[in-house]
Design a protein around this motif. Structure first.
Motif, PDB file in Angstrom:
ATOM      1  N   VAL A  47      -5.027  -0.044   4.761  1.00 55.56           N
ATOM      2  CA  VAL A  47      -4.227  -0.345   3.577  1.00 55.56           C
ATOM      3  C   VAL A  47      -2.835   0.262   3.748  1.00 55.56           C
ATOM      4  O   VAL A  47      -2.699   1.465   4.003  1.00 55.56           O
ATOM      5  N   GLY A  48      -1.811  -0.581   3.608  1.00 60.90           N
ATOM      6  CA  GLY A  48      -0.430  -0.099   3.677  1.00 60.90           C
ATOM      7  C   GLY A  48       0.417  -0.780   2.623  1.00 60.90           C
ATOM      8  O   GLY A  48       0.453  -2.011   2.548  1.00 60.90           O
ATOM      9  N   ILE A  49       1.102  -0.015   1.797  1.00 56.95           N
ATOM     10  CA  ILE A  49       1.845  -0.582   0.669  1.00 56.95           C
ATOM     11  C   ILE A  49       3.306  -0.152   0.739  1.00 56.95           C
ATOM     12  O   ILE A  49       3.631   1.008   0.478  1.00 56.95           O
ATOM     13  N   GLN A  90      -1.536  -7.590  -1.649  1.00 57.71           N
ATOM     14  CA  GLN A  90      -2.987  -7.698  -1.407  1.00 57.71           C
ATOM     15  C   GLN A  90      -3.709  -6.406  -1.783  1.00 57.71           C
ATOM     16  O   GLN A  90      -4.910  -6.413  -2.044  1.00 57.71           O
ATOM     17  N   ALA A  91      -2.968  -5.281  -1.778  1.00 55.32           N
ATOM     18  CA  ALA A  91      -3.593  -3.967  -1.913  1.00 55.32           C
ATOM     19  C   ALA A  91      -3.707  -3.552  -3.377  1.00 55.32           C
ATOM     20  O   ALA A  91      -3.221  -2.488  -3.792  1.00 55.32           O
ATOM     21  N   THR A  92      -4.355  -4.395  -4.170  1.00 52.59           N
ATOM     22  CA  THR A  92      -4.629  -4.039  -5.561  1.00 52.59           C
ATOM     23  C   THR A  92      -5.836  -3.112  -5.613  1.00 52.59           C
ATOM     24  O   THR A  92      -6.600  -2.991  -4.651  1.00 52.59           O
ATOM     25  N   ARG A  93      -6.010  -2.482  -6.755  1.00 51.52           N
ATOM     26  CA  ARG A  93      -7.167  -1.595  -6.915  1.00 51.52           C
ATOM     27  C   ARG A  93      -8.467  -2.376  -6.699  1.00 51.52           C
ATOM     28  O   ARG A  93      -9.357  -1.931  -5.975  1.00 51.52           O
ATOM     29  N   VAL A 141      -1.905   5.662  -5.301  1.00 47.11           N
ATOM     30  CA  VAL A 141      -1.197   4.661  -6.097  1.00 47.11           C
ATOM     31  C   VAL A 141      -1.303   3.317  -5.382  1.00 47.11           C
ATOM     32  O   VAL A 141      -0.808   3.158  -4.267  1.00 47.11           O
ATOM     33  N   VAL A 142      -1.952   2.359  -6.017  1.00 49.72           N
ATOM     34  CA  VAL A 142      -2.167   1.050  -5.408  1.00 49.72           C
ATOM     35  C   VAL A 142      -1.099   0.078  -5.910  1.00 49.72           C
ATOM     36  O   VAL A 142      -0.275   0.414  -6.757  1.00 49.72           O
TER      37      VAL A 142
END
Length: 712
Positions: A47-49, A90-93, A141-142
């Motif tokens: 996961v990378g935001i 794409q990286a929602t909770r 934090v997503v």
């Protein structure tokens, strides 16, 4: 909503927090081991935001997961289809939690390997509105987390609790999991806030974790408890957690061509280069040392496991054949290829030049690729020697010739806190200093150091200070009088600037993992009659073999040296030829130093030398006071004629005794070292169209070792 009390909730989170932040470590080797079952599966969620739905953006998180994905596939043998990547929107909770459960929890069996990576913001939040600011929990934090500000005043946030993540990991059927968290949960204590992106929000006292997150966590606690009772097990945390530590911060490096998390880059780069015999403690010490060059001890590492059995990096063996500095990603034409530079130290990558060469050998055949295009860590190259048929997509290459510009100097950034007139005056004053090659606003390019305002409460002194690339104030660079002018500050900082350049040039020779010389060294530290030994060696050293390691419980991954310690260095020449050595460093007061001996610097074949050579151990490392220091040991097939002449010229000293000398012009010594390596490299000048303007450094000719230590 499920009813539960704060006390019950904190009892649930207490174990995982203690597991994350308590050092319990079993150092093991990764050499020659295989997985217990041939059908072991390897699964990963990365996961990378960078871009958030609300709030500030980051820049290097997507690069982080790309680096991690390449490492998992090509170093550790993961199948691409077993790696799920979630970036930005794409990286929602919901997506993260659902994918963790469906891709990892439901598919991983008892002996499988699981890796979870998160790069993004972290912060601390309340569980209940009645909580005070002393009772906070850490959260990730997503993408769709809400933040509390004038635009979004709602206090509830849809973060993922760190404890939720740990409970999910504990619910896996396998204990062979690794959680990599390139984030931090505390606000930055640093003065400079714009130099790099900080992966933590400023503290906001009204944020409360959402009810659905609390409910989800409680379900996990109950589910895990039932599983333990059913299986009659009571296992503690058995996976690995790799992250900046609880009281540390996470930063990312932002230059025009390359953006990445400092921790992730150093982790993946080290794993590309590490030897199969490397114990995990040595791996983490190496990473901590590389980060300390930029960040002092401000970004520390947690390397946590309660597993009392052998623990490998990512619970997998490191293969010799997949170790290297670069990887072929595309064959454009038979002799033209694209590369990713994955195993170069960050400082080397930032100063790498065209015409650098990489090499592959296989069954007595070889090929040499020379770089003719470079942007960030992406390169193009041509085959200049050997069999081009050896080069296929995903072929791993070793660094062969490192090219550095002879005019490599300092890149100085001016922080945004400086007014326009201050920046003009600073630029004017800095531009007349030798070896300053660029002066820019912060964030425009990769800086070697930062000039910023500085106010000292004691004595009401205000002026300017010199900071590391990540905003840590260098020792002995504070103003000495009130209302210091920029031009006065620059004149005062001339010597620290020379030391900064010397450190940069020293470290551009660092090649312990690329050198082909069979050499090993040992640093022995003695304090109050207690000794500790720290060994380093090259790939071809006889020490690069399976060995046992012992239990350790480090409080700090940097080598800790108490004040008053003595030290001895042993250098072992495993070759059949004479070798020569240099010993230099940057002490904890940030002075450049060198060891002088009236004896020869030659080490005979199959022999060793001890420093000091007389019976009295040296104390020079610890005479400078508390702080971070570097020790650089260079071993070569040639004598350092230019370097020794320069040292001899610039310093008046007694030449009949061993001593440590402070270098007044350390940048000249550093350039002499590069020139000596260049002149004795046995490379063909015709391969380089600018041979007289570069240093072409042949990995076969020397080995540079580095110790980063902390005086306490």
């Amino acid at each position: 909503m499920i009813n539960f009390s704060r006390r019950n909730f904190l009892q649930g989170v207490g174990f995982s927090l203690a597991s994350l932040y308590t050092w319990k470590y079993q150092a093991t080797t990764a050499y020659g081991k295989t997985l217990a079952e041939s059908n072991t599966r390897k699964l990963a969620l990365l996961v990378g935001i960078n871009q958030y739905a609300y709030g500030d953006s980051l820049h290097g998180c997507v690069t982080d997961v790309e680096l991690q994905r390449q490492l998992l596939i090509h170093r550790f043998g993961f199948f691409p289809e077993d790696i799920v990547v979630l970036t930005d929107r794409q990286a929602t909770r919901e997506n993260i939690l659902t994918t963790f459960q469906e891709h990892l929890c439901l598919q991983a069996n008892a002996n499988d390997v699981v890796v979870f990576h998160f790069s993004g913001y972290g912060r601390q939040v309340k569980l209940f509105s009645s909580d005070d600011n002393r009772n906070l929990v850490d959260s990730l934090v997503v993408y769709d987390s809400l933040r509390s500000d004038s635009e979004f005043p709602h206090p509830f946030v849809d973060d993922i609790l760190l404890d939720t993540l740990i409970k999910l990991a504990e619910s896996l059927k396998t204990t062979k999991y690794t959680l990599i968290l390139d984030t931090s949960f505390i606000p930055s204590p640093l003065t400079i806030r714009n130099k790099l992106s900080l992966r933590s929000y400023d503290f906001q006292p009204n944020l409360i974790i959402s009810e659905k997150e609390q409910e989800f966590y409680q379900k996990l606690v109950k589910s895990n408890s039932n599983s333990i009772i059913k299986n009659n097990q009571n296992k503690p945390l058995q996976g690995l957690i790799l992250s900046p530590s609880q009281d540390s911060i996470s930063v990312e490096i932002n230059s025009l061509n390359f953006k990445s998390g400092l921790f992730t880059y150093n982790l993946t780069q080290s794993l590309w280069q590490e030897f199969p015999s490397t114990a995990n403690l040595a791996l983490m010490r190496n990473i901590a040392s590389q980060m300390a060059l930029y960040h002092g001890n401000k970004e520390k590492i947690d390397f946590t496991t309660d597993n009392k059995s052998d623990v490998l990096s990512y619970h997998l063996p490191l293969e010799i054949k997949n170790r290297g500095s670069a990887m072929v990603t595309k064959i454009i034409e038979p002799n033209l290829i694209e590369l990713e530079l994955l195993g170069l130290p960050l400082l080397v990558l930032s100063n790498y030049c065209l015409n650098s060469c990489f090499r592959i050998e296989h069954n007595e055949q070889f090929a040499v690729v020379q770089i003719n295009s470079l942007q960030g860590n992406k390169a193009k190259g041509i085959v200049i020697q050997g069999d081009k048929n050896l080069l296929k997509i995903n072929t791993i290459l070793q660094e062969y010739i490192r090219v550095i510009n002879q005019d490599t100097g300092l890149n100085i950034a001016l922080n945004d806190t400086l007014e326009k007139i201050e920046k003009v005056d600073a630029t004017s004053a800095l531009s007349v200093i030798d070896n300053v090659v660029s002066i820019s606003n912060i964030g425009e390019t990769f800086a070697d150091c930062i000039l910023d305002k500085l106010t000292l409460e004691e004595g009401n002194i205000d002026g300017y200070g010199l900071y590391s690339p990540t905003g840590v104030l260098y020792p002995n660079t504070t103003p000495q009088s009130p209302h210091e002018a920029v031009s006065t500050a620059v004149k005062r900082l001339t010597k620290p600037l020379k030391t900064t350049l010397a450190s940069k040039l020293f470290n551009l020779t660092y090649n312990q993992y690329s050198s082909t010389l069979p050499v090993n060294i040992a640093l022995e530290i003695t304090h109050d009659n207690i000794s500790s030994t720290h060994s380093k060696y090259t790939f071809n050293s006889k020490l690069n073999q399976p060995h046992e390691s012992t239990n350790v419980h480090p409080d700090n991954l940097l080598i800790n040296i108490p004040l008053g310690s003595q030290f001895t260095i042993n250098i072992n020449n495993e070759t059949e030829k004479d070798l020569y050595y240099l010993l230099l460093g940057i002490n904890s007061s940030r002075e450049a130093i060198a060891y002088f001996s009236p004896y020869s610097t030659l080490i005979p074949p199959q022999d060793k030398i001890s420093i000091p050579e007389n019976a009295s151990p040296l104390k020079w490392i610890v005479n400078a006071g508390k702080g971070i220091g570097e020790l650089i040991i260079i071993v070569s097939q040639f004598s350092f004629e230019n370097t020794l002449k320069n040292i001899d010229k610039m310093i008046e000293m007694k030449k009949d005794m061993e001593q440590i000398i402070i270098l007044e012009n350390p940048e000249l010594v550093a350039k002499s070292i590069l020139q000596d390596i260049h002149q004795n490299g046995d490379v063909n000048p015709q391969l380089f169209n600018n041979y007289n303007d570069i240093y072409a450094l042949n990995m076969n000719k020397w080995a540079t070792f580095r110790y980063v230590y902390e005086i306490s």
